[in-house]
Design a protein around this motif. Sequence first.
Motif, PDB file in Angstrom:
ATOM      1  N   THR A  50      39.892  27.920  56.106  1.00 12.69           N
ATOM      2  CA  THR A  50      40.471  27.558  54.811  1.00 12.69           C
ATOM      3  C   THR A  50      39.673  28.185  53.677  1.00 12.69           C
ATOM      4  O   THR A  50      40.241  28.747  52.731  1.00 12.69           O
ATOM      5  CB  THR A  50      40.507  26.024  54.655  1.00 12.69           C
ATOM      6  N   GLU A  51      38.359  28.099  53.775  1.00 16.47           N
ATOM      7  CA  GLU A  51      37.505  28.695  52.752  1.00 16.47           C
ATOM      8  C   GLU A  51      37.704  30.205  52.695  1.00 16.47           C
ATOM      9  O   GLU A  51      37.802  30.795  51.611  1.00 16.47           O
ATOM     10  CB  GLU A  51      36.044  28.386  53.060  1.00 16.47           C
ATOM     11  N   LEU A  52      37.773  30.848  53.850  1.00 19.32           N
ATOM     12  CA  LEU A  52      37.987  32.287  53.906  1.00 19.32           C
ATOM     13  C   LEU A  52      39.342  32.663  53.301  1.00 19.32           C
ATOM     14  O   LEU A  52      39.466  33.660  52.590  1.00 19.32           O
ATOM     15  CB  LEU A  52      37.892  32.762  55.354  1.00 19.32           C
ATOM     16  N   GLY A  53      40.355  31.863  53.558  1.00 20.00           N
ATOM     17  CA  GLY A  53      41.676  32.100  52.977  1.00 20.00           C
ATOM     18  C   GLY A  53      41.671  31.988  51.467  1.00 20.00           C
ATOM     19  O   GLY A  53      42.298  32.795  50.771  1.00 20.00           O
ATOM     20  N   VAL A  54      40.953  31.008  50.941  1.00 23.21           N
ATOM     21  CA  VAL A  54      40.867  30.836  49.486  1.00 23.21           C
ATOM     22  C   VAL A  54      40.144  32.031  48.854  1.00 23.21           C
ATOM     23  O   VAL A  54      40.577  32.553  47.820  1.00 23.21           O
ATOM     24  CB  VAL A  54      40.158  29.505  49.134  1.00 23.21           C
ATOM     25  N   VAL A  55      39.073  32.484  49.490  1.00 22.97           N
ATOM     26  CA  VAL A  55      38.342  33.645  48.968  1.00 22.97           C
ATOM     27  C   VAL A  55      39.222  34.889  49.015  1.00 22.97           C
ATOM     28  O   VAL A  55      39.266  35.665  48.051  1.00 22.97           O
ATOM     29  CB  VAL A  55      37.030  33.864  49.759  1.00 22.97           C
ATOM     30  N   TYR A  56      39.947  35.092  50.109  1.00 22.89           N
ATOM     31  CA  TYR A  56      40.853  36.241  50.219  1.00 22.89           C
ATOM     32  C   TYR A  56      41.935  36.181  49.137  1.00 22.89           C
ATOM     33  O   TYR A  56      42.241  37.191  48.507  1.00 22.89           O
ATOM     34  CB  TYR A  56      41.490  36.275  51.608  1.00 22.89           C
ATOM     35  N   TYR A  58      41.755  34.665  46.228  1.00 23.23           N
ATOM     36  CA  TYR A  58      41.110  34.921  44.941  1.00 23.23           C
ATOM     37  C   TYR A  58      40.927  36.421  44.715  1.00 23.23           C
ATOM     38  O   TYR A  58      41.255  36.946  43.657  1.00 23.23           O
ATOM     39  CB  TYR A  58      39.759  34.201  44.872  1.00 23.23           C
ATOM     40  N   PHE A  59      40.401  37.133  45.730  1.00 23.79           N
ATOM     41  CA  PHE A  59      40.173  38.559  45.567  1.00 23.79           C
ATOM     42  C   PHE A  59      41.480  39.333  45.480  1.00 23.79           C
ATOM     43  O   PHE A  59      41.564  40.322  44.747  1.00 23.79           O
ATOM     44  CB  PHE A  59      39.290  39.109  46.688  1.00 23.79           C
ATOM     45  N   SER A  60      42.506  38.907  46.187  1.00 20.57           N
ATOM     46  CA  SER A  60      43.805  39.580  46.099  1.00 20.57           C
ATOM     47  C   SER A  60      44.396  39.438  44.698  1.00 20.57           C
ATOM     48  O   SER A  60      44.881  40.404  44.115  1.00 20.57           O
ATOM     49  CB  SER A  60      44.779  39.006  47.116  1.00 20.57           C
ATOM     50  N   ILE A  61      44.342  38.226  44.163  1.00 25.07           N
ATOM     51  CA  ILE A  61      44.888  37.981  42.826  1.00 25.07           C
ATOM     52  C   ILE A  61      44.087  38.736  41.767  1.00 25.07           C
ATOM     53  O   ILE A  61      44.658  39.377  40.880  1.00 25.07           O
ATOM     54  CB  ILE A  61      44.937  36.466  42.535  1.00 25.07           C
ATOM     55  N   LYS A  64      44.903  42.467  41.872  1.00 21.34           N
ATOM     56  CA  LYS A  64      46.194  42.784  41.253  1.00 21.34           C
ATOM     57  C   LYS A  64      46.097  42.731  39.732  1.00 21.34           C
ATOM     58  O   LYS A  64      46.652  43.587  39.034  1.00 21.34           O
ATOM     59  CB  LYS A  64      47.275  41.822  41.738  1.00 21.34           C
ATOM     60  N   MET A  65      45.385  41.739  39.221  1.00 26.60           N
ATOM     61  CA  MET A  65      45.234  41.635  37.764  1.00 26.60           C
ATOM     62  C   MET A  65      44.423  42.812  37.223  1.00 26.60           C
ATOM     63  O   MET A  65      44.763  43.373  36.181  1.00 26.60           O
ATOM     64  CB  MET A  65      44.569  40.306  37.399  1.00 26.60           C
ATOM     65  N   ALA A  66      43.368  43.208  37.927  1.00 25.12           N
ATOM     66  CA  ALA A  66      42.550  44.337  37.483  1.00 25.12           C
ATOM     67  C   ALA A  66      43.344  45.635  37.546  1.00 25.12           C
ATOM     68  O   ALA A  66      43.241  46.474  36.651  1.00 25.12           O
ATOM     69  CB  ALA A  66      41.293  44.433  38.326  1.00 25.12           C
ATOM     70  N   SER A  67      44.141  45.812  38.592  1.00 26.41           N
ATOM     71  CA  SER A  67      44.963  47.023  38.711  1.00 26.41           C
ATOM     72  C   SER A  67      45.977  47.095  37.577  1.00 26.41           C
ATOM     73  O   SER A  67      46.225  48.164  37.025  1.00 26.41           O
ATOM     74  CB  SER A  67      45.689  47.043  40.047  1.00 26.41           C
ATOM     75  N   LYS A  68      46.553  45.953  37.243  1.00 25.86           N
ATOM     76  CA  LYS A  68      47.526  45.912  36.150  1.00 25.86           C
ATOM     77  C   LYS A  68      46.851  46.262  34.822  1.00 25.86           C
ATOM     78  O   LYS A  68      47.402  47.007  34.013  1.00 25.86           O
ATOM     79  CB  LYS A  68      48.146  44.525  36.060  1.00 25.86           C
ATOM     80  N   ASN A  69      45.644  45.758  34.616  1.00 25.68           N
ATOM     81  CA  ASN A  69      44.923  46.073  33.384  1.00 25.68           C
ATOM     82  C   ASN A  69      44.488  47.533  33.346  1.00 25.68           C
ATOM     83  O   ASN A  69      44.475  48.151  32.269  1.00 25.68           O
ATOM     84  CB  ASN A  69      43.695  45.174  33.229  1.00 25.68           C
ATOM     85  N   MET A  70      44.146  48.120  34.480  1.00 30.09           N
ATOM     86  CA  MET A  70      43.730  49.521  34.517  1.00 30.09           C
ATOM     87  C   MET A  70      44.906  50.454  34.241  1.00 30.09           C
ATOM     88  O   MET A  70      44.715  51.549  33.716  1.00 30.09           O
ATOM     89  CB  MET A  70      43.101  49.855  35.867  1.00 30.09           C
ATOM     90  N   GLU A  71      46.112  50.045  34.573  1.00 32.13           N
ATOM     91  CA  GLU A  71      47.300  50.863  34.304  1.00 32.13           C
ATOM     92  C   GLU A  71      47.470  51.089  32.802  1.00 32.13           C
ATOM     93  O   GLU A  71      47.983  52.124  32.391  1.00 32.13           O
ATOM     94  CB  GLU A  71      48.555  50.206  34.881  1.00 32.13           C
ATOM     95  N   LYS A  72      47.049  50.144  32.003  1.00 32.81           N
ATOM     96  CA  LYS A  72      47.161  50.286  30.549  1.00 32.81           C
ATOM     97  C   LYS A  72      46.301  51.429  30.032  1.00 32.81           C
ATOM     98  O   LYS A  72      46.628  52.066  29.046  1.00 32.81           O
ATOM     99  CB  LYS A  72      46.720  48.994  29.851  1.00 32.81           C
ATOM    100  N   TYR A  73      45.187  51.687  30.703  1.00 38.61           N
ATOM    101  CA  TYR A  73      44.217  52.651  30.203  1.00 38.61           C
ATOM    102  C   TYR A  73      44.337  54.024  30.847  1.00 38.61           C
ATOM    103  O   TYR A  73      43.606  54.936  30.474  1.00 38.61           O
ATOM    104  CB  TYR A  73      42.794  52.111  30.412  1.00 38.61           C
ATOM    105  N   LYS A  74      45.238  54.204  31.797  1.00 38.29           N
ATOM    106  CA  LYS A  74      45.433  55.515  32.397  1.00 38.29           C
ATOM    107  C   LYS A  74      46.122  56.427  31.390  1.00 38.29           C
ATOM    108  O   LYS A  74      47.066  56.018  30.717  1.00 38.29           O
ATOM    109  CB  LYS A  74      46.295  55.414  33.660  1.00 38.29           C
ATOM    110  N   PRO A  75      45.646  57.656  31.292  1.00 38.10           N
ATOM    111  CA  PRO A  75      46.306  58.576  30.344  1.00 38.10           C
ATOM    112  C   PRO A  75      47.702  58.938  30.840  1.00 38.10           C
ATOM    113  O   PRO A  75      47.926  59.121  32.035  1.00 38.10           O
ATOM    114  CB  PRO A  75      45.382  59.800  30.338  1.00 38.10           C
TER     115      PRO A  75
END
Length: 84
Positions: A50-56, A58-61, A64-75
């Motif tokens: 259960t703990e491993l699933g929660v950590v996975y 968290y990192f997946s979410i 995705k949020m970081a990738s979405k934010n990085m798309e804003k800054y791509k030329p």
Amino acid sequence: MGKNRDLIQILSLVLIGMFIPFLGSITITHGWNPVKIATTFGYFLLIFGTELGVVYLYFSISNKMASKNMEKYKPKQKILKGKR
């Protein structure tokens, strides 16, 4: 498929590596009772999973949020018609 197989092998080694000290500590504390040891290790794996699933999750979410934010800054690339 090779990536998943490697992951399964590593997780199997980790589980065996966790079980050996767990078995020793339970045996020292409560004596040799295979049913109690198996039940306790099962609860341990359930909680650990259960703990491993929660950590996975968290990192997946957060990925995705970081990738979405990085798309804003791509030329933006300009597409030139007729030229290669």
